[in-house]
Design a protein around this motif. Structure first.
Motif, short mmCIF file in Angstrom:
data_model
loop_
_atom_site.label_atom_id
_atom_site.label_comp_id
_atom_site.label_asym_id
_atom_site.label_seq_id
_atom_site.Cartn_x
_atom_site.Cartn_y
_atom_site.Cartn_z
N ASP A 246 0.80 -1.08 0.04
CA ASP A 246 0.12 -0.01 -0.08
C ASP A 246 0.89 1.26 0.03
O ASP A 246 0.46 2.34 0.01
CB ASP A 246 -0.78 -0.14 1.10
N PHE A 247 2.19 1.17 -0.21
CA PHE A 247 3.12 2.22 -0.13
C PHE A 247 3.49 2.83 -1.63
O PHE A 247 3.88 1.71 -2.25
CB PHE A 247 4.11 2.00 0.57
N LYS A 248 3.74 3.97 -1.55
CA LYS A 248 4.42 4.38 -2.86
C LYS A 248 5.43 5.55 -2.45
O LYS A 248 4.97 6.40 -1.73
CB LYS A 248 3.55 5.06 -3.82
N ASP B 267 -9.38 0.83 0.77
CA ASP B 267 -9.79 0.86 -0.60
C ASP B 267 -10.23 2.39 -1.14
O ASP B 267 -10.00 2.57 -2.01
CB ASP B 267 -10.95 0.13 -0.61
N ASN B 268 -10.64 3.33 0.04
CA ASN B 268 -11.25 4.52 -0.65
C ASN B 268 -10.26 5.62 0.00
O ASN B 268 -10.92 6.76 -0.16
CB ASN B 268 -12.42 4.70 0.06
N ILE B 269 -9.28 5.50 0.72
CA ILE B 269 -8.58 6.43 1.35
C ILE B 269 -6.88 6.39 1.33
O ILE B 269 -6.39 5.40 1.50
CB ILE B 269 -8.82 6.49 3.03
N THR B 270 -6.46 7.55 0.78
CA THR B 270 -4.98 7.62 0.35
C THR B 270 -4.63 8.76 1.00
O THR B 270 -5.03 9.62 1.06
CB THR B 270 -4.60 7.70 -1.20
N THR B 271 -3.32 8.58 1.85
CA THR B 271 -2.63 9.76 2.33
C THR B 271 -1.18 10.07 1.66
O THR B 271 -0.68 9.00 1.28
CB THR B 271 -2.28 9.84 3.94
N TYR B 272 -0.66 11.25 1.82
CA TYR B 272 0.65 11.43 1.25
C TYR B 272 1.10 12.65 2.03
O TYR B 272 0.50 13.42 2.77
CB TYR B 272 0.32 12.08 -0.20
N GLY C 199 -1.36 15.41 2.70
CA GLY C 199 -2.89 15.67 2.33
C GLY C 199 -3.46 14.26 2.36
O GLY C 199 -2.83 13.25 2.61
N ILE C 200 -4.96 14.29 2.14
CA ILE C 200 -5.58 12.94 2.21
C ILE C 200 -6.53 13.01 1.02
O ILE C 200 -7.03 14.09 0.89
CB ILE C 200 -6.13 12.67 3.60
N LYS C 201 -6.80 11.79 0.47
CA LYS C 201 -7.67 11.68 -0.80
C LYS C 201 -8.86 10.69 -0.06
O LYS C 201 -8.40 9.41 0.06
CB LYS C 201 -7.07 11.43 -1.99
N LEU C 202 -10.07 10.78 -0.14
CA LEU C 202 -11.30 9.88 -0.13
C LEU C 202 -11.99 9.99 -1.45
O LEU C 202 -12.20 10.79 -1.92
CB LEU C 202 -12.23 10.69 0.96
N GLN D 296 -10.85 15.74 -1.23
CA GLN D 296 -9.20 15.82 -1.19
C GLN D 296 -8.99 17.00 -0.24
O GLN D 296 -9.54 18.26 -0.29
CB GLN D 296 -8.66 16.18 -2.58
N ALA D 297 -8.08 16.83 0.64
CA ALA D 297 -7.68 18.00 1.91
C ALA D 297 -6.03 17.98 1.61
O ALA D 297 -5.58 16.94 1.59
CB ALA D 297 -7.99 17.53 3.21
#
Length: 761
Positions: A461-463, A511-516, A561-564, A572-573
């Motif tokens: 789950d990492f990039k 599945d629906n949430i990504t942070t960076y 940030g975070i993407k939903l 996206q925040a």
């Protein structure tokens, strides 16, 4: 009364939701790679005519509520062939990989969807809905966070306009078309007026905020905007004709034609546009044209493609801000003479070649030429009170080469490339009517070579993302020594080298949430205008220009940030902190032609939060919008008079920028939308004089569109409340005593309408 209205509205929404559910069905399924049977995460599943869509999760699964009348689903994902399937329960859809030869070109300058970069993408469908001939400055400010703009004519259709991203001017934003720089390499600006209406030939736009990924051309300092021209590989045969008319005698005509694929190898596209408008402010009319062409050969592993445009405009000029007292008398006031106008054009030719060596390695290269130039007239009262005129023509030639290579294997994706260019400029001045014999002439040239590389490593789950760009350049000015009145001392030469790294990481929480999170550094050289302190090199500023007393600026940019992404909600925040050293900032003093003087500010920062949302509570209703809250501070600076000020706010940097839009689909093919924009107040000069403030403003617009089989209609109503509001400005010296004594503004048009009709062939 209010409570009754609230109850009635709530009941109506409830009944509409219930009625919608009676005519809807829920479809579930999976999207898999046809060659490997592996799930495809992030594929788009949608019903085109119902404005409903979903995104597949890490298992390739989706669930989507669609109207019972819907017949087909469309499934798409970058790198795969788009597919349409009949609607049925528990679908399993297989997508075939497609190394699109055109997509490889864009991959060299754009951030990917899950890269740790603050980004917004405007796809073709959204662009088509929002676009009606206006310049990118004016539609991007509504579709993406942290942007606001102003227009010199008061309208958003044509003439000159400008925008600011995170409060930073557009000459510090990297802009490219298919990877080719659009910025003037010497003064860094992009003048969309020179190529009005080619946005109709754009496939998509990506806005990266902050230092972003490495780009070609000028530094991605405030951010970058990457335009993609229409994709012609696999494009359907056909065309369209668009006609529009509106307030202030505004007219638009755009015609485009596509050949479709010929023998599955050749494809051609062309468009032509004309725009005429009187403008809202006095004598700020526009007469503009543009021609765009794209054609190419598409083999099994090779693409050879030409993109080209030639465009020009004649504008009545309105670059001077108008004192508030004069605007109160007549908001359409323009200080410039009615004979002040320009006749400018811009052209670009790009030859692209892409070759796929294997499914792991591909290359793309672009050879390009860009040019611009024209006349810029200024009228003034001569010593005997008669009117005289000066022409300030300039001419640019820009030659460049871009080469990129892309390699992917297992968990790694690596790309690297080079970019080199030569940019030549001629600046002249001549008195009317003897324009052919200038009394002043200097030339400038800039040569740059840059190398860049990107690497992405993915594990579970990492990039992890790394980016490095090295830019080295030489800028030479060849003075007009006969005008300066001294023996020749040779050219004035400046050299700069910038090393700009970026590192980031993203993590899929579910599945629906990504942070960076990411950190990057970018350096940027001063412009010709900064070095000269003006537009002409003469006796007063010659020594200043030859001395190295204007430093480059640097920024350390931190983003998180975070993407939903859910079936009915995308959010996206992003948080940012930009720490500047020697920021090249405008100080409020106007040099000429509305351009403000800039100087190095030793220490400053900008920090804030950006939000984007798209919510579909029901098939007939959509809420879209974005919000930016920002704090900007200058630690200290010293004026030319030796006065020191501390803890000040940069000019034209509002705390709040908010956009919102409600779209309703009451019946098939009919869309009604209401949009609003709020921009907080900001200062016009660096001492933060409370009397020199650009007031906050709120403005509402509406549109109604209806689509038939081949015909579509749209009516736009702008500034619904018919308010007088200002979106740009500068201090004004009203009595010519050398002291700015009143705020000056650029006014926006009163309530106005624009009606357009589109016919698809």
């Amino acid at each position: 009364m209010f409570s009754k209205l609230l109850r009635s509205t709530t009941l109506l929404c409830f009944l509409l939701t219930i009625s919608t559910s009676l005519f809807a069905q829920t479809i579930t399924g999976k999207v898999l790679n046809k060659e490997t049977d592996e799930p495809i995460t992030g594929a788009n599943v949608y019903v085109a005519d119902a404005n409903k869509g979903a995104v597949t999760d890490r298992n390739g699964a989706f669930s989507l509520e669609v109207p019972k009348s819907a017949q087909t689903l469309t499934i798409s994902y970058v790198g795969y062939k788009t597919k349409q399937v009949s609607i049925e329960e528990n679908l399993t859809v297989y997508l075939s990989p497609s190394l699109s030869l055109e997509e490889i070109v864009i991959k060299g300058v754009r951030a990917e969807k899950n890269d740790p970069v603050a980004q917004s993408i405007v796809e073709s469908k959204e662009l088509e809905e929002a676009y009606n001939g206006q310049q990118p400055s004016f539609y991007l400010e509504n579709l993406t966070p942290a942007i606001f703009s102003y227009s010199e004519s008061g309208t958003k259709l044509a003439n000159y306009g400008s925008m600011r991203l995170r409060g930073i001017s557009d000459n510090r934003i990297n802009m490219t078309l298919n990877g080719v720089p659009l910025n003037d390499m010497i003064d860094h600006g992009v003048f969309f007026s020179n190529f009005t209406d080619i946005s109709d030939s754009f496939e998509s736009v990506q806005v990266q905020r902050g230092v972003g990924t490495s780009s070609n051309g000028v530094a991605s300092y405030a951010g970058s905007i990457n335009f993609e021209s229409v994709n012609i590989e696999g494009r359907d045969k056909g065309g369209q004709l668009e006609l529009g008319l509106g307030s202030y005698d505004s007219y638009r005509m755009n015609a485009s034609l596509s050949s479709g694929m010929i023998d599955d190898k050749w494809s051609f596209y062309g468009s032509y546009s004309r725009i005429l408008s009187d403008g809202y402010r006095y004598h700020t009319g526009t007469n503009a044209h543009s021609l765009f062409f794209s054609g190419g050969y598409f083999g099994e592993n090779d693409m050879i493609k030409i993109n080209a445009f030639d465009a020009g405009s004649k504008n009545g000029l309105g670059y001077s801000a108008v004192a508030e007292s004069d605007l109160e008398e007549d908001p359409r006031t323009n200080y410039l003479n009615e004979n002040d106008d320009d006749d400018f054009g811009q052209r670009l030719v790009q030859l692209q070649h892409t070759h796929i060596f294997s499914d792991k390695f591909s290359t793309t290269s672009s050879l390009y030429y860009g040019g611009s130039g024209g006349d810029y007239l200024y009228t003034y009262a001569d010593t005997d009170s008669t009117m005289a005129q000066i022409n300030y023509p300039l001419y640019n030639d820009h030659y460049g080469l871009i080469v990129n290579g892309f390699w992917n294997s297992g968990n790694w994706e690596i790309s690297s490339g080079i970019h080199g260019y030569i940019f030549d400029r001629i600046n002249e001045e001549s008195f009317a009517p003897d324009f052919e014999n200038p009394y002043y002439r200097d030339t400038s040239d800039k040569k740059e070579f840059s190398w860049f590389a990107k690497a992405e490593w993915m594990h579970n789950d990492f990039k992890v993302f790394a980016d490095l760009q090295v830019r080295t350049m030489e800028f030479s000015i060849h003075p007009d020594y006969s005008f300066i009145g001294i023996p020749s001392e040779g050219p004035i030469v400046k050299n700069w080298t910038f090393i700009s790294p970026k590192l980031g990481i993203s993590y899929s929480v579910s599945d629906n949430i990504t942070t960076y999170a990411s950190a990057g550094r970018m350096g940027r050289e001063p412009t010709r205008t900064d070095i000269l302190g003006g537009f002409r090199l003469g006796p007063p500023n010659y020594s200043q220009a030859r001395a190295d007393n204007f430093d480059p600026e640097y920024v350390n940019d931190y983003e998180a940030g975070i993407k939903l992404n859910y079936q009915n909600l995308a959010l996206q925040a992003n948080y940012f902190y930009m720490d500047f050293t020697d920021e090249i900032a405008p100080i409020g003093e106007v040099i000429a032609f509305g351009v403000q003087k800039r100087r190095n500010i030793p220490d400053s920062y900008r920090t804030g939060v950006e939000l984007e949302w798209n919510y579909l509570p029901a098939n007939f209703l959509t809420f879209q919008g974005n919000l930016t809250y920002m704090q900007s501070k200058i630690d200290s600076f010293t004026t030319g008079a030796g006065n020191t000020f501390t803890d000040k706010t940069p000019i034209l940097s509002p705390e709040w920028i908010v956009n919102g839009k409600v779209k309703v689909y009451p019946i098939d093919n009919l869309t009604i939308s209401l949009s609003g924009k709020f921009v907080g107040e900001s200062y016009l000069e660096l001492t933060n004089d409370p009397g020199m403030v650009l007031p906050s403003y709120t403005v509402f617009d509406a549109s109604v569109s209806y689509e038939l089989d081949k015909l579509s209609f749209q009516l736009e109503i702008n500034n619904l409340e018919d308010k007088v509001y200002y979106s740009g400005g500068a201090p004004v010296d009203t009595n010519a005593d050398g002291i700015n004594d009143e705020p000056g503004y650029f006014v926006n048009a009163d309530r106005n309408v624009f009606f357009s009709i589109r016919y698809r062939l």
